[in-house]
Write an enzyme that holds these catalytic residues in place. Structure first.
Site, PDB file in Angstrom:
ATOM      1  N   ASN A 168     -11.164  17.660  -0.713  1.00  0.00           N
ATOM      2  CA  ASN A 168     -12.007  16.474  -0.887  1.00  0.00           C
ATOM      3  C   ASN A 168     -13.482  16.861  -0.934  1.00  0.00           C
ATOM      4  O   ASN A 168     -13.910  17.793  -0.263  1.00  0.00           O
ATOM      5  CB  ASN A 168     -11.786  15.521   0.305  1.00  0.00           C
ATOM      6  CG  ASN A 168     -12.604  14.250   0.187  1.00  0.00           C
ATOM      7  OD1 ASN A 168     -12.595  13.583  -0.849  1.00  0.00           O
ATOM      8  ND2 ASN A 168     -13.318  13.912   1.251  1.00  0.00           N
ATOM      9  N   HIS A 211     -17.226  15.493  -0.064  1.00  0.00           N
ATOM     10  CA  HIS A 211     -17.868  14.500   0.801  1.00  0.00           C
ATOM     11  C   HIS A 211     -19.389  14.666   0.663  1.00  0.00           C
ATOM     12  O   HIS A 211     -19.911  15.770   0.866  1.00  0.00           O
ATOM     13  CB  HIS A 211     -17.431  14.749   2.247  1.00  0.00           C
ATOM     14  CG  HIS A 211     -17.993  13.749   3.208  1.00  0.00           C
ATOM     15  ND1 HIS A 211     -17.610  12.430   3.200  1.00  0.00           N
ATOM     16  CD2 HIS A 211     -18.926  13.861   4.192  1.00  0.00           C
ATOM     17  CE1 HIS A 211     -18.263  11.782   4.148  1.00  0.00           C
ATOM     18  NE2 HIS A 211     -19.070  12.622   4.759  1.00  0.00           N
ATOM     19  N   ARG A 227      -9.981   6.189  -1.566  1.00  0.00           N
ATOM     20  CA  ARG A 227      -8.842   5.760  -0.744  1.00  0.00           C
ATOM     21  C   ARG A 227      -8.477   6.861   0.239  1.00  0.00           C
ATOM     22  O   ARG A 227      -8.576   8.050  -0.104  1.00  0.00           O
ATOM     23  CB  ARG A 227      -7.613   5.486  -1.611  1.00  0.00           C
ATOM     24  CG  ARG A 227      -7.842   4.476  -2.687  1.00  0.00           C
ATOM     25  CD  ARG A 227      -7.796   3.085  -2.140  1.00  0.00           C
ATOM     26  NE  ARG A 227      -8.125   2.139  -3.197  1.00  0.00           N
ATOM     27  CZ  ARG A 227      -8.438   0.878  -2.982  1.00  0.00           C
ATOM     28  NH1 ARG A 227      -8.467   0.403  -1.749  1.00  0.00           N
ATOM     29  NH2 ARG A 227      -8.722   0.085  -3.975  1.00  0.00           N
ATOM     30  N   ASP A 278     -12.431  12.345   6.562  1.00  0.00           N
ATOM     31  CA  ASP A 278     -13.634  13.184   6.529  1.00  0.00           C
ATOM     32  C   ASP A 278     -13.575  14.260   7.607  1.00  0.00           C
ATOM     33  O   ASP A 278     -14.522  14.458   8.386  1.00  0.00           O
ATOM     34  CB  ASP A 278     -14.903  12.336   6.665  1.00  0.00           C
ATOM     35  CG  ASP A 278     -15.055  11.375   5.499  1.00  0.00           C
ATOM     36  OD1 ASP A 278     -14.506  11.683   4.430  1.00  0.00           O
ATOM     37  OD2 ASP A 278     -15.700  10.340   5.656  1.00  0.00           O
ATOM     38  N   LEU A 300      -5.692   8.925   2.095  1.00  0.00           N
ATOM     39  CA  LEU A 300      -4.286   9.258   1.849  1.00  0.00           C
ATOM     40  C   LEU A 300      -3.568   9.493   3.172  1.00  0.00           C
ATOM     41  O   LEU A 300      -4.100  10.134   4.077  1.00  0.00           O
ATOM     42  CB  LEU A 300      -4.202  10.497   0.953  1.00  0.00           C
ATOM     43  CG  LEU A 300      -4.765  10.285  -0.463  1.00  0.00           C
ATOM     44  CD1 LEU A 300      -4.858  11.609  -1.203  1.00  0.00           C
ATOM     45  CD2 LEU A 300      -3.920   9.282  -1.242  1.00  0.00           C
ATOM     46  N   ARG A 350       0.835  -1.192   0.000  1.00  0.00           N
ATOM     47  CA  ARG A 350       0.000   0.000   0.000  1.00  0.00           C
ATOM     48  C   ARG A 350       0.881   1.259   0.000  1.00  0.00           C
ATOM     49  O   ARG A 350       0.626   2.214  -0.707  1.00  0.00           O
ATOM     50  CB  ARG A 350      -0.934   0.022   1.204  1.00  0.00           C
ATOM     51  CG  ARG A 350      -2.012   1.064   1.025  1.00  0.00           C
ATOM     52  CD  ARG A 350      -2.808   1.350   2.236  1.00  0.00           C
ATOM     53  NE  ARG A 350      -3.892   2.240   1.867  1.00  0.00           N
ATOM     54  CZ  ARG A 350      -3.759   3.523   1.572  1.00  0.00           C
ATOM     55  NH1 ARG A 350      -2.565   4.090   1.607  1.00  0.00           N
ATOM     56  NH2 ARG A 350      -4.791   4.263   1.225  1.00  0.00           N
TER      57      ARG A 350
END
Ligand code: GRF
Length: 207
Positions: A109, A111, A93, A163, A95, A67
């Site tokens: 990001n 959401h 994924r 998140d 990070l 990974r």
């Protein structure tokens, strides 16, 4: 013109919103790279259709040393394009801090739920209703399962906490009584597509 890399795992309708804005001369940057961890992600095709570099960086095993190697490869591909902004648009994924440290303050990001500014467990909506902060990969289904009257979408800076991270923009979306996961997600995405273009423009214009 500032450059943008988009990381995605799926259909890429938010990428398409950025590409459409770019084609219309309404994007304050240029999408120069699209990367996916999934070969079948339609977002890769959207990039190729628009004549934009598209890379598939496969992740064979989600855990362990491979990974880390995958993430280093991913970071290497992204670094080649030296983007001013990295947009996670349906990238499934998480990070690591190591990746994020290579691109400080540059990763944002999307959401598909409301998140609180204080990193807590609840969100107070504009009408004063307190709802749980939904995190994880199934938040649209969670909104229906919990019979929330309202959910929404958030764009935030990415930190190693999943998140979480400073909120850049958010919008509420009502949950209708006969909503399915698909119908609700489609309405959320319609809002997300407008919000991502506006937020990218705001960030790149430093407004
Ligand atoms: C969006 O709902 C985004 O918030 C979530 O994944 C979805 C991506 O949709 N993380 P699309 O692939 O851009 O259509």
């Amino acid at each position: 013109m500032p450059s943008i890399a988009v990381l995605l795992s799926g259909s890429g309708s938010n990428l398409q919103a950025l590409l459409d804005a770019q084609a219309a001369g309404e994007l304050a940057g240029e999408v120069t790279l699209v990367v996916s961890d999934r070969a079948q992600a339609y977002g890769l095709q959207r990039a190729l259709n628009a004549g934009i570099a598209a890379a598939y960086v496969p992740l064979a095993t989600p855990r362990g040393p491979l990974r880390r190697q995958w993430e280093q490869r991913l970071a290497g591909v992204v670094a080649c394009f030296d983007p001013d902004l990295i947009v996670l648009a349906g990238f499934m994924r998480v990070l690591s801090a190591e990746f994020l440290d290579r691109f400080p303050n540059r990763v944002i990001n999307q959401h598909p739920a409301l998140l609180p500014a204080d990193g807590g467990d609840t969100v107070t909506t504009s009408s004063g209703i307190v709802i749980p902060a939904l995190r994880g990969a199934h938040v649209v289904a969670d909104a229906i399962r919990l019979r929330l009257p309202v959910t929404g979408c958030t764009i935030h800076r990415v930190t190693p906490r999943v998140d979480d991270g400073p909120i850049l923009a958010s919008a509420e979306v009502p949950v209708l009584p006969d909503d399915t996961v698909e119908s609700l997600h489609e309405r959320i995405k319609a809002v997300e597509r407008r919000l991502i273009v506006a937020t990218v423009n705001r960030l790149l214009r430093r407004e």
